[in-house]
Design a protein around this motif. Structure first.
Motif, PDB file in Angstrom:
ATOM      1  N   ALA A   1       0.832  -1.210   0.000  1.00 57.72           N
ATOM      2  CA  ALA A   1       0.000   0.000   0.000  1.00 57.72           C
ATOM      3  C   ALA A   1       0.865   1.257   0.000  1.00 57.72           C
ATOM      4  O   ALA A   1       0.556   2.238  -0.691  1.00 57.72           O
ATOM      5  CB  ALA A   1      -0.930  -0.010   1.198  1.00 57.72           C
ATOM      6  N   ALA A   2       1.951   1.243   0.780  1.00 56.34           N
ATOM      7  CA  ALA A   2       2.845   2.407   0.817  1.00 56.34           C
ATOM      8  C   ALA A   2       3.515   2.618  -0.537  1.00 56.34           C
ATOM      9  O   ALA A   2       3.671   3.754  -1.003  1.00 56.34           O
ATOM     10  CB  ALA A   2       3.895   2.211   1.899  1.00 56.34           C
ATOM     11  N   ALA A   3       3.889   1.531  -1.188  1.00 57.30           N
ATOM     12  CA  ALA A   3       4.474   1.643  -2.524  1.00 57.30           C
ATOM     13  C   ALA A   3       3.456   2.211  -3.507  1.00 57.30           C
ATOM     14  O   ALA A   3       3.793   3.038  -4.366  1.00 57.30           O
ATOM     15  CB  ALA A   3       4.969   0.278  -2.986  1.00 57.30           C
ATOM     16  N   GLY A   4       2.199   1.779  -3.372  1.00 57.78           N
ATOM     17  CA  GLY A   4       1.149   2.301  -4.224  1.00 57.78           C
ATOM     18  C   GLY A   4       0.909   3.783  -4.006  1.00 57.78           C
ATOM     19  O   GLY A   4       0.673   4.534  -4.961  1.00 57.78           O
ATOM     20  N   GLN A   5       1.005   4.220  -2.760  1.00 59.05           N
ATOM     21  CA  GLN A   5       0.841   5.643  -2.470  1.00 59.05           C
ATOM     22  C   GLN A   5       1.975   6.451  -3.078  1.00 59.05           C
ATOM     23  O   GLN A   5       1.777   7.573  -3.561  1.00 59.05           O
ATOM     24  CB  GLN A   5       0.792   5.867  -0.953  1.00 59.05           C
ATOM     25  N   ALA A   6       3.163   5.879  -3.090  1.00 56.00           N
ATOM     26  CA  ALA A   6       4.308   6.556  -3.717  1.00 56.00           C
ATOM     27  C   ALA A   6       4.053   6.780  -5.201  1.00 56.00           C
ATOM     28  O   ALA A   6       4.376   7.839  -5.752  1.00 56.00           O
ATOM     29  CB  ALA A   6       5.573   5.732  -3.507  1.00 56.00           C
ATOM     30  N   VAL A   7       3.450   5.792  -5.854  1.00 55.91           N
ATOM     31  CA  VAL A   7       3.127   5.930  -7.274  1.00 55.91           C
ATOM     32  C   VAL A   7       2.176   7.101  -7.494  1.00 55.91           C
ATOM     33  O   VAL A   7       2.364   7.921  -8.401  1.00 55.91           O
ATOM     34  CB  VAL A   7       2.505   4.623  -7.809  1.00 55.91           C
ATOM     35  N   ALA A   8       1.149   7.206  -6.650  1.00 57.85           N
ATOM     36  CA  ALA A   8       0.191   8.307  -6.759  1.00 57.85           C
ATOM     37  C   ALA A   8       0.869   9.656  -6.582  1.00 57.85           C
ATOM     38  O   ALA A   8       0.568  10.620  -7.304  1.00 57.85           O
ATOM     39  CB  ALA A   8      -0.930   8.126  -5.732  1.00 57.85           C
ATOM     40  N   GLU A   9       1.795   9.731  -5.632  1.00 58.37           N
ATOM     41  CA  GLU A   9       2.512  10.991  -5.389  1.00 58.37           C
ATOM     42  C   GLU A   9       3.395  11.367  -6.576  1.00 58.37           C
ATOM     43  O   GLU A   9       3.514  12.543  -6.932  1.00 58.37           O
ATOM     44  CB  GLU A   9       3.364  10.860  -4.123  1.00 58.37           C
ATOM     45  N   ILE A  10       4.020  10.382  -7.190  1.00 53.46           N
ATOM     46  CA  ILE A  10       4.887  10.652  -8.338  1.00 53.46           C
ATOM     47  C   ILE A  10       4.075  11.208  -9.508  1.00 53.46           C
ATOM     48  O   ILE A  10       4.461  12.195 -10.144  1.00 53.46           O
ATOM     49  CB  ILE A  10       5.641   9.364  -8.754  1.00 53.46           C
ATOM     50  N   ILE A  11       2.931  10.576  -9.798  1.00 54.80           N
ATOM     51  CA  ILE A  11       2.073  11.053 -10.885  1.00 54.80           C
ATOM     52  C   ILE A  11       1.531  12.440 -10.563  1.00 54.80           C
ATOM     53  O   ILE A  11       1.486  13.327 -11.428  1.00 54.80           O
ATOM     54  CB  ILE A  11       0.906  10.073 -11.129  1.00 54.80           C
ATOM     55  N   ALA A  12       1.131  12.653  -9.309  1.00 56.12           N
ATOM     56  CA  ALA A  12       0.593  13.958  -8.904  1.00 56.12           C
ATOM     57  C   ALA A  12       1.635  15.066  -9.027  1.00 56.12           C
ATOM     58  O   ALA A  12       1.294  16.232  -9.244  1.00 56.12           O
ATOM     59  CB  ALA A  12       0.072  13.883  -7.465  1.00 56.12           C
ATOM     60  N   ALA A  13       2.904  14.694  -8.912  1.00 60.16           N
ATOM     61  CA  ALA A  13       3.979  15.686  -9.027  1.00 60.16           C
ATOM     62  C   ALA A  13       4.279  16.062 -10.473  1.00 60.16           C
ATOM     63  O   ALA A  13       5.122  16.927 -10.728  1.00 60.16           O
ATOM     64  CB  ALA A  13       5.246  15.141  -8.367  1.00 60.16           C
ATOM     65  N   GLY A  14       3.585  15.429 -11.419  1.00 61.71           N
ATOM     66  CA  GLY A  14       3.767  15.781 -12.828  1.00 61.71           C
ATOM     67  C   GLY A  14       4.803  14.962 -13.553  1.00 61.71           C
ATOM     68  O   GLY A  14       5.090  15.226 -14.724  1.00 61.71           O
ATOM     69  N   MET A  15       5.363  13.973 -12.897  1.00 56.04           N
ATOM     70  CA  MET A  15       6.344  13.110 -13.553  1.00 56.04           C
ATOM     71  C   MET A  15       5.636  11.951 -14.243  1.00 56.04           C
ATOM     72  O   MET A  15       4.670  11.411 -13.708  1.00 56.04           O
ATOM     73  CB  MET A  15       7.340  12.549 -12.532  1.00 56.04           C
ATOM     74  N   VAL A  16       6.115  11.594 -15.425  1.00 52.36           N
ATOM     75  CA  VAL A  16       5.608  10.416 -16.128  1.00 52.36           C
ATOM     76  C   VAL A  16       6.810   9.523 -16.452  1.00 52.36           C
ATOM     77  O   VAL A  16       7.403   9.609 -17.513  1.00 52.36           O
ATOM     78  CB  VAL A  16       4.859  10.783 -17.418  1.00 52.36           C
ATOM     79  N   PRO A  17       7.180   8.650 -15.518  1.00 46.98           N
ATOM     80  CA  PRO A  17       8.295   7.738 -15.776  1.00 46.98           C
ATOM     81  C   PRO A  17       7.987   6.794 -16.937  1.00 46.98           C
ATOM     82  O   PRO A  17       6.826   6.565 -17.286  1.00 46.98           O
ATOM     83  CB  PRO A  17       8.421   6.963 -14.459  1.00 46.98           C
ATOM     84  N   ALA A  18       9.042   6.239 -17.516  1.00 42.03           N
ATOM     85  CA  ALA A  18       8.849   5.271 -18.599  1.00 42.03           C
ATOM     86  C   ALA A  18       8.125   4.035 -18.074  1.00 42.03           C
ATOM     87  O   ALA A  18       7.345   3.411 -18.788  1.00 42.03           O
ATOM     88  CB  ALA A  18      10.191   4.890 -19.205  1.00 42.03           C
ATOM     89  N   GLY A  19       8.379   3.676 -16.826  1.00 44.24           N
ATOM     90  CA  GLY A  19       7.717   2.518 -16.248  1.00 44.24           C
ATOM     91  C   GLY A  19       7.722   2.580 -14.736  1.00 44.24           C
ATOM     92  O   GLY A  19       8.662   3.130 -14.135  1.00 44.24           O
ATOM     93  N   MET A  20       6.676   2.045 -14.111  1.00 45.09           N
ATOM     94  CA  MET A  20       6.608   1.911 -12.654  1.00 45.09           C
ATOM     95  C   MET A  20       5.945   0.575 -12.338  1.00 45.09           C
ATOM     96  O   MET A  20       4.790   0.359 -12.716  1.00 45.09           O
ATOM     97  CB  MET A  20       5.816   3.057 -12.018  1.00 45.09           C
ATOM     98  N   GLU A  21       6.672  -0.286 -11.675  1.00 41.00           N
ATOM     99  CA  GLU A  21       6.181  -1.632 -11.382  1.00 41.00           C
ATOM    100  C   GLU A  21       6.306  -1.927  -9.888  1.00 41.00           C
ATOM    101  O   GLU A  21       7.305  -1.541  -9.263  1.00 41.00           O
ATOM    102  CB  GLU A  21       6.992  -2.676 -12.151  1.00 41.00           C
ATOM    103  N   ILE A  22       5.322  -2.619  -9.338  1.00 40.96           N
ATOM    104  CA  ILE A  22       5.354  -3.023  -7.931  1.00 40.96           C
ATOM    105  C   ILE A  22       5.323  -4.545  -7.846  1.00 40.96           C
ATOM    106  O   ILE A  22       4.585  -5.204  -8.583  1.00 40.96           O
ATOM    107  CB  ILE A  22       4.173  -2.417  -7.138  1.00 40.96           C
ATOM    108  N   MET A  23       6.128  -5.088  -6.953  1.00 39.70           N
ATOM    109  CA  MET A  23       6.140  -6.527  -6.676  1.00 39.70           C
ATOM    110  C   MET A  23       6.054  -6.717  -5.176  1.00 39.70           C
ATOM    111  O   MET A  23       6.726  -6.010  -4.417  1.00 39.70           O
ATOM    112  CB  MET A  23       7.424  -7.162  -7.208  1.00 39.70           C
ATOM    113  N   ASP A  24       5.229  -7.674  -4.727  1.00 44.04           N
ATOM    114  CA  ASP A  24       5.132  -7.927  -3.293  1.00 44.04           C
ATOM    115  C   ASP A  24       6.191  -8.947  -2.862  1.00 44.04           C
ATOM    116  O   ASP A  24       6.978  -9.441  -3.673  1.00 44.04           O
ATOM    117  CB  ASP A  24       3.721  -8.368  -2.899  1.00 44.04           C
ATOM    118  N   GLN A  25       6.217  -9.257  -1.566  1.00 40.87           N
ATOM    119  CA  GLN A  25       7.276 -10.109  -1.010  1.00 40.87           C
ATOM    120  C   GLN A  25       7.312 -11.487  -1.659  1.00 40.87           C
ATOM    121  O   GLN A  25       8.391 -11.998  -1.979  1.00 40.87           O
ATOM    122  CB  GLN A  25       7.089 -10.247   0.504  1.00 40.87           C
TER     123      GLN A  25
END
Length: 457
Positions: A189-213
């Motif tokens: 969930a914290a990783a997912g929130q980081a993704v939201a913050e990055i997009i909200a900051a106006g950045m569009v990375p080439a890729g963003m992927e999340i993997m769990d344990q």
């Protein structure tokens, strides 16, 4: 019944004319890497394989296009132009094997689709053969085309409307710099929130992927990608573009990651290290074989803001069914790929896995998402379509199908539900038999819905 292996557009047209005349179903087949059953054959039909149509027909660097036959693999497009400094952006995990024709049928994406889009965003023109054998060209090398967006309609149509025999693809100059970052989080969930913050900051990375344990530990044991063990979640991010832009965004990104609770950060300092990080992510599916005899790969898309809620609910469903779920997903666009782990040798496990998968997909729809992000509907999600679409929506889609394929010979039994009800709702007023001239078992069903007076041309 039999397999046709044409090597030209004319041969494809001849097969379709014959099958249409004889009223024989046709199942298009690319490379067989699909994950929704869209290419499953029929006992009473012809499988039309494009395996012999593997020619690169034209490379036009000036217009930044490559024209290929449908059997060319995804990776081969980049290999054809990389010495000239170009590449083809869509990169599904099966890119060394999957075909361009299949990519078009499913509108495939990949780990870099956040910035560069899926197949539909990188496709400029098509040559297709209709069910009656007519050869049609749609789009071309130009950036804009007049008239209705038939190119968009055909892309992702899962072999129901026409068969692709030629595709003109957009290629891009290789970025000056590409930098991969790996961030460790205490929860998905914290990783997912980081993704939201990055997009909200106006950045569009080439890729963003999340993997769990569970995914991280399976992948690290499988390919040795350099992932840390014992962590709750990994967030992989890639920035690319001009050197100055990447350097600027890299500083801002690192600050955002720390603010959102990243407990550790690492950067790929060489191209080999960057490739290694992504190789781990792309090997996530086969890596499951290290920790489970079987797995069932799901594909649903949700709004990014619903990520914490959905992941929590998936955990609850996992516990309720007694089956583990490994979470891997394209975090930037909310495309989830939960991997349901089971053992087909254990009685009832397969049925539980399928039921759990269906519940996950219905959850995606409930929070405002869709049944598929890139794997398609096929047979797997066919009977869940009424959970997302009303009768009027499905009728409209089937009328479009009937305009392209009045005899319903192209890939029948796929996408459209056999019953008009959501899987768990039980009988309801929308439980009408599928309005198609063919049902999955090959027997005749009800007649197709009436088509509009104005025919598509």
């Amino acid at each position: 019944m039999l397999v046709a292996l044409p090597d030209s557009t004319e041969q494809v047209a001849a097969v379709l004319r014959s099958c249409s005349h004889l009223d024989i179903p046709i199942v298009p087949w690319g490379a067989g890497t699909g994950l929704s059953g869209g290419a499953l054959p029929r006992e009473d039909g012809v499988v039309l394989s494009t395996a012999r149509m593997r020619a690169v027909l034209d490379i036009d660097l000036e217009n930044r296009t490559v024209t290929v036959q449908p059997g060319v693999t995804n990776r081969s497009v980049t290999e054809a132009v990389e010495r000239s400094g170009f590449y083809y952006a869509p990169d599904p995990s099966s890119q060394i094997a999957c075909s361009i024709g299949g990519n078009i049928a499913e509108n495939s994406g990949g780990v870099h689709c956040l910035k560069y889009g899926t197949t539909t965003n990188n496709l400029l023109g098509l040559e297709v053969v209709l069910a009656d054998g007519e050869i049609v060209r749609v789009g071309g090398k130009g950036m804009d085309q007049a008239g209705y967006d038939l190119l968009g309609l055909l892309t992702g149509s899962e072999g129901l409307l026409a068969i692709t025999t030629e595709a003109t693809l957009r290629i891009l100059p290789k970025p000056e710099v590409a930098q991969a970052v790996m961030a460790v989080y205490d929860s998905v969930a914290a990783a997912g929130q980081a993704v939201a913050e990055i997009i909200a900051a106006g950045m569009v990375p080439a890729g963003m992927e999340i993997m769990d344990q569970l995914s991280v530990e399976a992948v690290e044991g499988f390919v040795g990608a350099g992932y840390p063990l014992g962590v709750a979640a990994l967030l992989l991010i890639e920035l690319d573009g001009p050197q100055s832009e990447v350097e600027c965004h890299s500083r801002a990104l690192e600050s955002l990651l720390r603010q959102t609770g990243a407990t550790a950060l690492s950067h790929a300092t060489t191209e080999a290290e960057r490739q290694k990080l992504w190789a781990g992510r792309k090997a996530a599916f086969p890596a499951m074989g290290r920790i489970s005899p079987d797995y069932y790969c799901m594909d649903g898309t949700i709004p990014r803001g619903a990520l914490p809620q959905v992941l929590q609910r998936i955990g609850e469903l996992s516990a309720a069914y007694g089956l583990r779920v490994a979470n891997v997903f394209h975090a930037g666009d909310g495309n989830l790929h939960p991997l349901v782990l089971y053992d087909s040798n254990v009685e009832g496990d397969l049925e539980k896995a399928e039921s759990l998968g269906a519940d996950i997909l219905k959850l995606c729809v409930e929070v405002g998402g869709v049944l598929s992000g890139e794997h398609g509907i096929g047979i797997e999600k066919r009977d869940l379509m009424p959970c997302m679409f009303k009768d009027a929506d499905l009728d409209a889609q089937e009328r479009v199908k009937a305009e392209f394929d009045p005899q319903q010979v192209l890939n029948p039994g796929k996408v459209f539900p056999t019953l008009r009800r959501c899987a768990e709702a039980g009988p309801c007023t929308c439980m009408a038999a599928r309005k198609s001239s063919r049902s999955w078992n090959g027997f005749k069903a009800a007649s197709a819905p009436p088509v509009a007076d104005a025919k598509l041309r």
